[in-house]
Design an enzyme around this catalytic site. Structure first.
Site, PDB file in Angstrom:
ATOM      1  N   SER A  68       0.840  -1.203   0.000  1.00 33.11           N
ATOM      2  CA  SER A  68       0.000   0.000   0.000  1.00 33.11           C
ATOM      3  C   SER A  68       0.868   1.242   0.000  1.00 33.11           C
ATOM      4  O   SER A  68       1.960   1.258   0.583  1.00 33.11           O
ATOM      5  CB  SER A  68      -0.895   0.008   1.243  1.00 33.11           C
ATOM      6  N   TYR A  97      -2.301   0.262   9.984  1.00 37.86           N
ATOM      7  CA  TYR A  97      -2.408  -0.397   8.684  1.00 37.86           C
ATOM      8  C   TYR A  97      -1.154  -0.165   7.848  1.00 37.86           C
ATOM      9  O   TYR A  97      -0.554  -1.118   7.318  1.00 37.86           O
ATOM     10  CB  TYR A  97      -3.631   0.107   7.930  1.00 37.86           C
ATOM     11  N   LYS A  99       1.760  -2.993   6.667  1.00 37.32           N
ATOM     12  CA  LYS A  99       2.172  -3.269   5.286  1.00 37.32           C
ATOM     13  C   LYS A  99       3.681  -3.106   5.124  1.00 37.32           C
ATOM     14  O   LYS A  99       4.332  -3.879   4.408  1.00 37.32           O
ATOM     15  CB  LYS A  99       1.420  -2.349   4.328  1.00 37.32           C
TER      16      LYS A  99
END
Length: 325
Positions: A117, A141, A145
């Site tokens: 991402s 998040y 990643k």
């Protein structure tokens, strides 16, 4: 030989599955259906329902279908919600990636395309994001990643001198929209396109969060890329790995130019035929004026390009959502 798609019953993963099939590769799906849909998996594609945390399931599935590589799309993808659910986010995205890597080693699969991402960059202070920009994720998040990329890198180093060295690449992108198949659409409650679509279907007025940004029309500018283009890049990356061709550790799948929220809203009204004037709400804290990624490296190596206009993005997404009604 075949390719395992983790999260292959989800919005992005299901498009990857279709793109693999169209390229003559054999997809296999593992998905726990926490956000995916069994109906998104095409008939005839092997599908094992279960979690990527289940190493035995992954190993058995890889061995049964002769999997040579994995396209790892599965994960908890809600950046905003990850702030209130950090432990769940790390379990799914960090531990999940570790288990996938262990299962690959156990089953003899040695090629990996990781769905990363652009959240690994956080809130960059430059208008155009390149792969070498410092990584400063601003949410659990994004952190998860980035850690996933580190795990993959370290496993590649550890296996470099072995019989089956891990070959890999990570693909980073922002806002994935549209549909490449009318039977597959974005069902996320947190993404702009489905939020607007649901408002329009309900006869309500969509909202723009702030119109006083330092941009051409006052609304913030983001990177919107079509899901079919994203899926195609994953497949080319898999093909290059299978052919033993060189790849970069990571690629941005960026639009180079970006679109403003108002441009998206204008396209929504134009394409759907629903005339509306969006309400203007308050800015969301921490929202930068503009974040857009370059896709130059991916264009060089992965045949990456933006094949869809903003109207195409809205039209394909809207048609798929309406088909599901």
């Amino acid at each position: 030989m075949s390719w395992l798609v983790t999260g292959g019953a989800g919005y992005i993963g299901a498009h990857v599955v279709r793109a693999l099939s169209e390229a003559g590769l054999q997809p296999v799906v593992v998905d726990d259906l926490s956000s995916g849909h069994a109906s998104f998996v095409p008939a005839g594609v092997p599908f094992a329902q279960g979690s990527i945390l289940d190493r035995d399931l992954l190993v058995a599935t890889m061995r049964e279908h002769g999997v040579e590589g994995v396209i790892h799309v599965a994960g908890y993808k809600y950046a905003g919600v990850s702030v209130t659910r950090p432990l769940h986010t790390y379990e799914q995205n960090v531990e999940g990636t570790r288990v996938v890597l262990q299962a690959m080693a156990d089953a003899g699969a040695d090629k990996l395309v990781f769905s990363s991402s652009a959240a690994v960059y956080g809130t960059p202070d430059v208008p155009l994001v390149t792969e070498d920009l410092p990584k400063r994720p601003a949410s659990p998040y994004g952190e998860s990643k980035l850690i996933g990329e580190w795990l993959i890198r370290d496993q590649a180093v550890a296996t470099a001198d072995g019989a089956q060295p891990l070959r890999h690449t990570s693909l980073r992108y922002f806002n994935v929209v549209g549909s490449g198949d009318p039977s597959v659409y974005d069902t996320s409650p947190h993404n702009l396109f489905p939020i607007v679509f649901e408002k329009l279907i309900a006869g309500e007025t969509p909202q723009i969060n702030g119109d006083d940004y330092d941009t051409e029309d006052g609304t913030n500018v983001r990177d919107y890329v079509h899901v079919a283009d994203i899926a195609a890049a994953h497949v080319v990356a898999a093909q290059r790995l299978a052919a033993g061709e060189g790849v970069e550790p990571a690629y941005n799948l960026g639009s180079q130019n970006g679109l403003s929220v108002r441009e998206i809203m204008d396209a929504m009204a134009r394409v759907t035929g629903i005339d509306f004037t969006p309400r203007i709400g308050a800015r969301r804290p921490g929202d930068p004026d503009r974040i857009v990624a370059t896709g130059e490296l991916a264009a060089r190596d992965l045949d990456w390009r933006n094949r869809y206009t903003v109207d195409d993005m809205v039209r394909t997404g809207w048609e798929a959502r309406r088909a599901a009604s």
